[in-house]
Design a protein around this motif. Structure first.
Motif, PDB file in Angstrom:
ATOM      1  N   GLU A  82       2.644   6.425   1.989  1.00 53.68           N
ATOM      2  CA  GLU A  82       2.120   4.922   1.741  1.00 53.68           C
ATOM      3  C   GLU A  82       0.699   5.334   1.162  1.00 53.68           C
ATOM      4  N   PHE A  83       0.218   6.319   1.806  1.00 51.01           N
ATOM      5  CA  PHE A  83      -1.391   6.676   1.426  1.00 51.01           C
ATOM      6  C   PHE A  83      -1.548   6.726  -0.013  1.00 51.01           C
ATOM      7  N   LEU A  84      -0.610   7.086  -0.931  1.00 47.19           N
ATOM      8  CA  LEU A  84      -0.605   7.228  -2.344  1.00 47.19           C
ATOM      9  C   LEU A  84      -0.911   5.877  -2.895  1.00 47.19           C
ATOM     10  N   PRO A  85      -0.276   4.808  -2.835  1.00 48.94           N
ATOM     11  CA  PRO A  85      -0.553   3.527  -3.243  1.00 48.94           C
ATOM     12  C   PRO A  85      -1.866   2.965  -2.801  1.00 48.94           C
ATOM     13  N   PHE A  86      -2.110   3.011  -1.598  1.00 47.48           N
ATOM     14  CA  PHE A  86      -3.320   2.859  -0.789  1.00 47.48           C
ATOM     15  C   PHE A  86      -4.502   3.237  -1.685  1.00 47.48           C
ATOM     16  N   CYS A  87      -4.505   4.486  -1.701  1.00 47.51           N
ATOM     17  CA  CYS A  87      -5.784   5.216  -2.685  1.00 47.51           C
ATOM     18  C   CYS A  87      -5.668   4.763  -4.283  1.00 47.51           C
ATOM     19  N   SER A 110      -1.702  -5.138 -10.732  1.00 46.61           N
ATOM     20  CA  SER A 110      -1.762  -4.311  -9.701  1.00 46.61           C
ATOM     21  C   SER A 110      -2.336  -4.680  -8.246  1.00 46.61           C
ATOM     22  N   ILE A 111      -3.494  -5.124  -8.439  1.00 47.69           N
ATOM     23  CA  ILE A 111      -4.266  -5.646  -7.249  1.00 47.69           C
ATOM     24  C   ILE A 111      -3.566  -6.983  -6.590  1.00 47.69           C
ATOM     25  N   LYS A 112      -3.195  -7.998  -7.643  1.00 46.32           N
ATOM     26  CA  LYS A 112      -2.367  -9.081  -6.972  1.00 46.32           C
ATOM     27  C   LYS A 112      -1.072  -8.700  -6.504  1.00 46.32           C
ATOM     28  N   THR A 113      -0.520  -7.603  -6.968  1.00 40.19           N
ATOM     29  CA  THR A 113       0.998  -7.359  -6.485  1.00 40.19           C
ATOM     30  C   THR A 113       0.633  -6.720  -5.329  1.00 40.19           C
ATOM     31  N   ALA A 114      -0.546  -6.018  -4.946  1.00 41.14           N
ATOM     32  CA  ALA A 114      -1.028  -5.171  -3.726  1.00 41.14           C
ATOM     33  C   ALA A 114      -1.069  -6.368  -2.569  1.00 41.14           C
ATOM     34  N   VAL A 122      -1.430  -1.681   2.258  1.00 39.16           N
ATOM     35  CA  VAL A 122      -1.507  -1.890   0.731  1.00 39.16           C
ATOM     36  C   VAL A 122      -2.273  -3.129   0.609  1.00 39.16           C
ATOM     37  N   ARG A 123      -1.875  -4.264   1.271  1.00 34.15           N
ATOM     38  CA  ARG A 123      -2.753  -5.426   1.234  1.00 34.15           C
ATOM     39  C   ARG A 123      -4.180  -5.316   1.364  1.00 34.15           C
ATOM     40  N   GLU A 124      -4.641  -4.392   2.369  1.00 32.71           N
ATOM     41  CA  GLU A 124      -5.840  -4.105   2.760  1.00 32.71           C
ATOM     42  C   GLU A 124      -6.636  -3.546   1.615  1.00 32.71           C
ATOM     43  N   ALA A 125      -5.670  -2.650   1.057  1.00 39.38           N
ATOM     44  CA  ALA A 125      -6.479  -1.825  -0.333  1.00 39.38           C
ATOM     45  C   ALA A 125      -6.702  -2.898  -1.367  1.00 39.38           C
ATOM     46  N   SER A 126      -5.960  -3.935  -1.402  1.00 39.77           N
ATOM     47  CA  SER A 126      -6.385  -4.963  -2.320  1.00 39.77           C
ATOM     48  C   SER A 126      -7.343  -5.592  -2.133  1.00 39.77           C
TER      49      SER A 126
END
Length: 272
Positions: A82-87, A110-114, A122-126
Motif C-alpha cells: 500500500e505504501f507504493l500508491p501512497f508515495c 489520480s488525485i480524485k480517484t485517491a 491513500v485518501r490521506e495521500a490525496s
C-alpha cells in the motif's frame, strides 16, 4: 529513543531504470513500516521531493502511474505494498506544477480517484498531494478545488478541508478567507440535511476532518472565523453542533481566544 537515520537511496537512478524497479519496490515496502500504526512519512516525503522538478523522464512517469494503479485487491490496508500508491500520489502532487497540460489531467484524475479510495492512507495521500500543489502555487490548488467543488461527495470534501488545514498554505489572508468560505459551504450542505441519506462512513470521515480543520482556519483569521462558528453554533443539527464544539475545544482556540470561545459556548447552553 534516537531518531532512525534516513536510509540513503539513489532514487533517481532506480526510478529511471526499469531493471531496478523490482529492487526499488522491495526497498520501499521493506521500509514502509507496514503493517503498523504509522507509515514511514519521512521516506515518503523524501521520495515525493525527487519529483518536484520539470525534468521527469517518461520512465519515471510510467513508474508513478503504475504505482497509482495498485488497487486495494492487490494491496489492502496495512499491506506493505500500500505504501507504493501512497508515495506515488504524493509524488504526483509534487510534480503537478511542473507537468504539461496532458499530464496534469492524468494527475488530477489520480488525485480524485485517491480521494475516493477505500484505503484511508491513500485518501490521506490525496490531501497531501493537494498540499504540495498549494505550497507551489495556491492559485493552482484553488483552481482544482473550484473545479471539483460543485457536486463533490463527502470523501472529496474531506480531502479539500484536510488539504487546506495546512499552516504553510494560510500565510496570506486571502487564502484563509477562501478556506473559511469553502468550509462554510460544506457546513451549510450538512445543516440543510444533505448528509442524512448518504453513506454513514463517508460522512463520518468528513465530520472528523471538519472537527479540527475549522479551528486551523479560525486561528489564522479569528475575526471572520468566529463569526462563522457563532453562526453554526445556532444550528439545531446535532452533527453541526458536534463539529463546532470539537473545534472550540482545540487548544489553538481555547487557550488564545478563551473569551470568544466562551461566548459561543453560551449558544449551546440555550439549546439545553
Amino acid at each position: 529513543m534516537a531518531e532512525q537515520k534516513m536510509i540513503e537511496v539513489p532514487f533517481q537512478q532506480w526510478v529511471n531504470d526499469k531493471e531496478l524497479w523490482v529492487q526499488l519496490n522491495d526497498l520501499m515496502m521493506q521500509e514502509s513500516k507496514l503493517p503498523g500504526p504509522r507509515v514511514n512519512l519521512e521516506l515518503s516525503d523524501h521520495f515525493a521531493k525527487q519529483f518536484a522538478h520539470p525534468n521527469l523522464t517518461d520512465t519515471g512517469w510510467e513508474l508513478l502511474v503504475s504505482w497509482t494503479d495498485i488497487t486495494e485487491a492487490e494491496a489492502g490496508v496495512n499491506d506493505p505494498r500500500e505504501f507504493l500508491p501512497f508515495c506515488a500520489v504524493r509524488a504526483l502532487g509534487a510534480y503537478y506544477s511542473y507537468a504539461g497540460e496532458e499530464q496534469q489531467v492524468v494527475i488530477q484524475n489520480s488525485i480524485k480517484t485517491a480521494m475516493n479510495d477505500s484505503r484511508w492512507r491513500v485518501r490521506e495521500a490525496s490531501a497531501m498531494a493537494l498540499q504540495s500543489i498549494g505550497e507551489d502555487d495556491f492559485t493552482l490548488l484553488r483552481q482544482l478545488i473550484d473545479m471539483w467543488e460543485k457536486g463533490a461527495n463527502r470523501l472529496e470534501q474531506r480531502a479539500f478541508v484536510a488539504a487546506l488545514a495546512h499552516p504553510p498554505l494560510l500565510k496570506k489572508k486571502e487564502n484563509t478567507l477562501y478556506c473559511l468560505q469553502l468550509a462554510a459551504g460544506i457546513m451549510e450542505s450538512i445543516d440543510g440535511g444533505g448528509a442524512q441519506h448518504e453513506d454513514a462512513e463517508h460522512f463520518r470521515v468528513l465530520s472528523k476532518g471538519l472537527e479540527y480543520s475549522l479551528s486551523v482556519f479560525v486561528a489564522n483569521e479569528p475575526e471572520e472565523g468566529f463569526v462563522m462558528l457563532e453562526r453554526f453554533a445556532k444550528s439545531r443539527d446535532a452533527r453541526i453542533l458536534k463539529i463546532v464544539k470539537s473545534n472550540l475545544g482545540k487548544s489553538r482556540l481555547s487557550k488564545k481566544y478563551a473569551a470568544q470561545v466562551a461566548e459561543i459556548l453560551k449558544e449551546f447552553d440555550k439549546i439545553r
